[in-house]
Every structure is written in C-alpha cells, then in structure tokens.
Design a protein around this motif. Sequence first.
Motif, mmCIF file in Angstrom:
data_model
loop_
_atom_site.group_PDB
_atom_site.id
_atom_site.type_symbol
_atom_site.label_atom_id
_atom_site.label_comp_id
_atom_site.label_asym_id
_atom_site.label_seq_id
_atom_site.Cartn_x
_atom_site.Cartn_y
_atom_site.Cartn_z
ATOM 1 N N PRO A 56 -23.450 -104.870 -77.338
ATOM 2 C CA PRO A 56 -22.354 -104.340 -77.935
ATOM 3 C C PRO A 56 -22.776 -102.745 -78.599
ATOM 4 C CG PRO A 56 -22.436 -106.605 -78.606
ATOM 5 C CD PRO A 56 -23.761 -106.137 -77.821
ATOM 6 N N TYR A 57 -21.670 -102.086 -78.648
ATOM 7 C CA TYR A 57 -21.837 -100.732 -79.162
ATOM 8 C C TYR A 57 -22.367 -101.053 -80.603
ATOM 9 C CZ TYR A 57 -20.823 -95.909 -80.639
ATOM 10 O OH TYR A 57 -21.060 -94.785 -80.840
ATOM 11 N N ARG A 58 -21.727 -101.748 -81.480
ATOM 12 C CA ARG A 58 -22.156 -101.844 -82.960
ATOM 13 C C ARG A 58 -23.451 -102.487 -83.146
ATOM 14 N NH1 ARG A 58 -16.407 -104.260 -85.565
ATOM 15 N NH2 ARG A 58 -15.169 -102.685 -85.205
ATOM 16 N N ARG A 59 -24.045 -102.793 -82.143
ATOM 17 C CA ARG A 59 -25.354 -103.558 -82.268
ATOM 18 C C ARG A 59 -26.333 -102.488 -81.757
ATOM 19 N NH1 ARG A 59 -25.527 -109.247 -79.530
ATOM 20 N NH2 ARG A 59 -27.917 -108.712 -79.810
ATOM 21 N N LEU A 60 -26.099 -101.240 -81.173
ATOM 22 C CA LEU A 60 -26.925 -100.341 -80.728
ATOM 23 C C LEU A 60 -27.482 -99.596 -82.153
ATOM 24 C CD1 LEU A 60 -25.007 -98.764 -77.907
ATOM 25 C CD2 LEU A 60 -26.835 -100.382 -77.786
ATOM 26 N N GLY A 61 -28.890 -99.381 -82.164
ATOM 27 C CA GLY A 61 -29.531 -98.686 -83.347
ATOM 28 C C GLY A 61 -29.222 -97.405 -83.620
ATOM 29 N N ASN A 62 -29.122 -96.512 -82.390
ATOM 30 C CA ASN A 62 -28.816 -95.121 -82.539
ATOM 31 C C ASN A 62 -27.705 -94.789 -81.354
ATOM 32 O OD1 ASN A 62 -28.461 -92.587 -83.062
ATOM 33 N ND2 ASN A 62 -30.793 -92.030 -83.007
ATOM 34 N N PRO A 63 -26.649 -95.292 -81.553
ATOM 35 C CA PRO A 63 -25.771 -95.172 -80.146
ATOM 36 C C PRO A 63 -25.459 -93.923 -79.557
ATOM 37 C CG PRO A 63 -24.463 -95.517 -82.033
ATOM 38 C CD PRO A 63 -25.925 -95.775 -82.610
ATOM 39 N N GLY A 64 -25.482 -92.932 -80.221
ATOM 40 C CA GLY A 64 -25.504 -91.573 -79.756
ATOM 41 C C GLY A 64 -26.266 -91.018 -78.999
ATOM 42 N N ARG A 65 -27.676 -91.602 -78.915
ATOM 43 C CA ARG A 65 -28.704 -91.341 -77.966
ATOM 44 C C ARG A 65 -28.547 -92.106 -76.698
ATOM 45 N NH1 ARG A 65 -32.973 -88.664 -80.345
ATOM 46 N NH2 ARG A 65 -33.541 -88.220 -77.858
ATOM 47 N N LEU A 66 -27.737 -92.996 -76.548
ATOM 48 C CA LEU A 66 -27.399 -93.918 -75.350
ATOM 49 C C LEU A 66 -25.988 -93.679 -74.780
ATOM 50 C CD1 LEU A 66 -28.156 -96.140 -73.367
ATOM 51 C CD2 LEU A 66 -27.280 -97.800 -74.840
ATOM 52 N N ILE A 67 -24.985 -93.475 -75.448
ATOM 53 C CA ILE A 67 -23.798 -93.360 -75.155
ATOM 54 C C ILE A 67 -22.954 -92.185 -75.880
ATOM 55 C CG2 ILE A 67 -22.887 -95.045 -76.642
ATOM 56 C CD1 ILE A 67 -20.667 -95.637 -74.929
ATOM 57 N N GLY A 68 -22.446 -91.189 -75.003
ATOM 58 C CA GLY A 68 -21.789 -90.132 -75.829
ATOM 59 C C GLY A 68 -20.398 -90.456 -75.537
ATOM 60 N N VAL A 69 -19.412 -90.095 -76.668
ATOM 61 C CA VAL A 69 -17.919 -90.564 -76.654
ATOM 62 C C VAL A 69 -17.228 -89.292 -77.147
ATOM 63 C CG1 VAL A 69 -16.330 -92.196 -77.949
ATOM 64 C CG2 VAL A 69 -18.820 -92.754 -77.392
ATOM 65 N N LEU A 70 -16.084 -89.313 -76.283
ATOM 66 C CA LEU A 70 -15.105 -88.254 -76.679
ATOM 67 C C LEU A 70 -13.627 -88.943 -76.266
ATOM 68 C CD1 LEU A 70 -13.972 -85.546 -77.172
ATOM 69 C CD2 LEU A 70 -14.166 -84.949 -74.808
ATOM 70 N N LEU A 71 -12.970 -89.418 -77.688
ATOM 71 C CA LEU A 71 -11.850 -90.075 -77.626
ATOM 72 C C LEU A 71 -10.955 -89.382 -78.197
ATOM 73 C CD1 LEU A 71 -12.769 -93.703 -78.385
ATOM 74 C CD2 LEU A 71 -12.825 -92.726 -76.204
ATOM 75 N N ASP A 72 -11.235 -88.170 -78.789
ATOM 76 C CA ASP A 72 -10.296 -87.322 -79.457
ATOM 77 C C ASP A 72 -10.650 -86.054 -79.806
ATOM 78 O OD1 ASP A 72 -8.215 -86.081 -80.951
ATOM 79 O OD2 ASP A 72 -7.898 -87.853 -82.633
ATOM 80 N N ALA A 73 -9.920 -85.156 -79.385
ATOM 81 C CA ALA A 73 -11.028 -83.662 -79.299
ATOM 82 C C ALA A 73 -10.535 -82.980 -80.810
ATOM 83 C CB ALA A 73 -10.330 -82.845 -78.074
ATOM 84 N N SER A 74 -9.394 -83.738 -81.261
ATOM 85 C CA SER A 74 -9.057 -83.129 -82.667
ATOM 86 C C SER A 74 -9.744 -83.511 -83.885
ATOM 87 C CB SER A 74 -7.680 -83.290 -82.735
ATOM 88 O OG SER A 74 -6.804 -82.477 -81.689
ATOM 89 N N ALA A 75 -10.790 -84.716 -83.621
ATOM 90 C CA ALA A 75 -11.299 -85.638 -84.576
ATOM 91 C C ALA A 75 -12.665 -84.431 -85.103
ATOM 92 C CB ALA A 75 -11.805 -86.862 -84.084
ATOM 93 N N GLN A 76 -12.612 -83.403 -85.332
ATOM 94 C CA GLN A 76 -13.611 -82.701 -85.967
ATOM 95 C C GLN A 76 -13.117 -81.905 -87.120
ATOM 96 O OE1 GLN A 76 -16.423 -82.524 -84.414
ATOM 97 N NE2 GLN A 76 -16.068 -83.193 -82.162
ATOM 98 N N HIS A 77 -14.076 -81.822 -88.196
ATOM 99 C CA HIS A 77 -13.702 -81.044 -89.330
ATOM 100 C C HIS A 77 -13.492 -79.763 -89.207
ATOM 101 C CE1 HIS A 77 -13.867 -79.646 -93.630
ATOM 102 N NE2 HIS A 77 -14.237 -80.854 -93.935
ATOM 103 N N GLY A 78 -12.025 -79.026 -89.475
ATOM 104 C CA GLY A 78 -11.659 -77.984 -89.295
ATOM 105 C C GLY A 78 -12.435 -76.854 -89.852
ATOM 106 N N GLY A 79 -13.101 -77.138 -91.136
ATOM 107 C CA GLY A 79 -13.563 -76.176 -91.890
ATOM 108 C C GLY A 79 -14.959 -75.799 -91.343
ATOM 109 N N ARG A 80 -15.564 -76.663 -90.382
ATOM 110 C CA ARG A 80 -16.999 -76.268 -89.814
ATOM 111 C C ARG A 80 -16.977 -75.450 -88.778
ATOM 112 N NH1 ARG A 80 -17.908 -82.330 -90.739
ATOM 113 N NH2 ARG A 80 -18.981 -82.151 -93.066
ATOM 114 N N THR A 81 -17.786 -74.679 -88.483
ATOM 115 C CA THR A 81 -18.020 -73.979 -87.314
ATOM 116 C C THR A 81 -18.561 -74.842 -86.165
ATOM 117 O OG1 THR A 81 -20.307 -73.277 -87.627
ATOM 118 C CG2 THR A 81 -18.686 -71.903 -88.681
#
Length: 290
Positions: A64-89
């Motif tokens: 299950p995703y929640r049991r992955l130690g470092n999920p970003g190294r196994l699964i890349g996710v894009l569910l909402d393109a607007s979910a980024q901090h607008g003040g960052r580059t």
Amino acid sequence: MITVENLTKRYGSHAAVDDVSFTCPPGTVTGFLGPNGAGKSTTMRMICGLTTPTTGTATIGGVPYRRLGNPGRLIGVLLDASAQHGGRTGREVLALAALVMGVRTSAAGPALERVGLDASAARKRVRRYSLGMRQRLGLAHALIGDPTVLVLDEPANGLDPEGIFWMRGLLRDFADGGGTVLLSSHLLREVEAVADHLVVIGAGRVVASGTRDELLSTAGTLVRALDPAALRDLLDRAGLSFSPATDGGFVVTAPAETIGRAAAAAGVVLLELRPAGAGGLEQKFLELTR
C-alpha cells in the motif's frame, strides 16, 4: 504493478467507488476512463493513499502507498496541477521535492528541461504559470524521483496540440522502458493512441476492461439508414440487440451480413454498415457509459 482489488469508497449511503478491481502491468500504459462523477479521481486518490477505502485494497508492487518508505522514488503522482505553492519558482518547487526524496537538488534543472520548461520558466513564480506550464511542472515533480510507476489524472489538460503530442511520446517511452502508467483523461483519441490497456468506469463500477484491441474489436456493427425509424422497426422485428449511436445510427450486436440481408429483404436503404470498432474508442466509450 498497480493492483486494485475490490476497492470501495462510500460516503454515507452513496458509493463513489463500488467494488473496483483491475491491474496495471509493468511496461504498459493503462487508460482509466469514465464520465465526470464516475469515481476515477476517488479511485486514484485511494491508490495514492490520499483517501482511505471503505473496503478493498490498492497496492504498488504489492505494498500500500502509505507503507512505502520513500514513495516518490517508486511512484510519481500528478492528480492536481494547481497543487503547487504559487510563491515558489519552478526550480524551487523541484528542488524542495528533491530534498524530501533524498535526490540531489541539481536534478531540478534536467527535470525541467525534460518537460520543456526553459531557464526563464524555471525562474518564474508558479502563480504566473499558465495551466499548461503547471501541468509540465507537475510532470517534472512526478518524474524527479526516477520512479517506475506514474499515476496521472488529466495530465494533458491545458496543453496545446504540440504539448499533447509531446506528452504522448513521453508516456510511451516511459512504458516501453519498463515503467507502469495509469492515465486518466477525457481526451479519448489521445488515450487510444498511447494506451495498451483500458479500464472504463461508470457510476463507480468497472463496466469494461481489457486490452485496447480487445475492447474495440467487440464493439458490434454500426448501421445507419435513410429512414432511421424504419431501421429501428426492422431491428426490433428481427430480434437483434442494438443501442443508439451518433448521427441517428445504431450499434447492433450482429454480423454485418445478417443486418444487410435483413435490410435488403425489408427494402430499408442503408447508408452505412461497418464494424463499430472503426469508430474508435470514442464510440465505444459512449456505448459503455450511456
């Protein structure tokens, strides 16, 4: 591999997702299709650990995703393109993601280049990005951990035709390299062009699944007549199962020869008689979700 087994999500008495099961094998792109409100996004959120299932399981490589130690190294996710901090580059967004995943921050530059964002875009605040640029940044975010699995919800939304063509090549190359892609999109022709497998969901339940060729080959026969009412009466009298199609035609569960002989005997003039699969995924989708 992504494995979804008997996944259900209820909100009170309403089943947003109802006993959904499917798999996404490595080396393939799986198109996850359905009308608005069908349960696609809820299913994808459960796969990614953002929504807790009422019953059932969703795993990536058996975990299950929640049991992955470092999920970003196994699964890349894009569910909402607007979910980024607008003040960052753009570069800051990726550098922070790299730090969280334990990736060198120097990977941010190549990741931006990979998705077609130049040095000017890298320095620009995300609030000034167009939707298409946010989609590209979201893809870079999903890819920066060098995952083997991608889960993407409407990633082509906001992209121009050139961008859509580019994304198709990116996903195809990712899968051909052994990666697993789960792709939700309303751009059916693009899904048809890139997907190996299709899962169609309606009202929270899977209404069809299989390889692209399997689903399109079972589409039946499309028939249109000069007099649609006479054709409908003919099909009823012949006891043939049919459903309405676009432009006043019908999709009939019978061989073209059977329909043609019946029409000739009844004097019904046909304008079109061909395998319904020739209408592509769009026609099949409308039939399955009507």
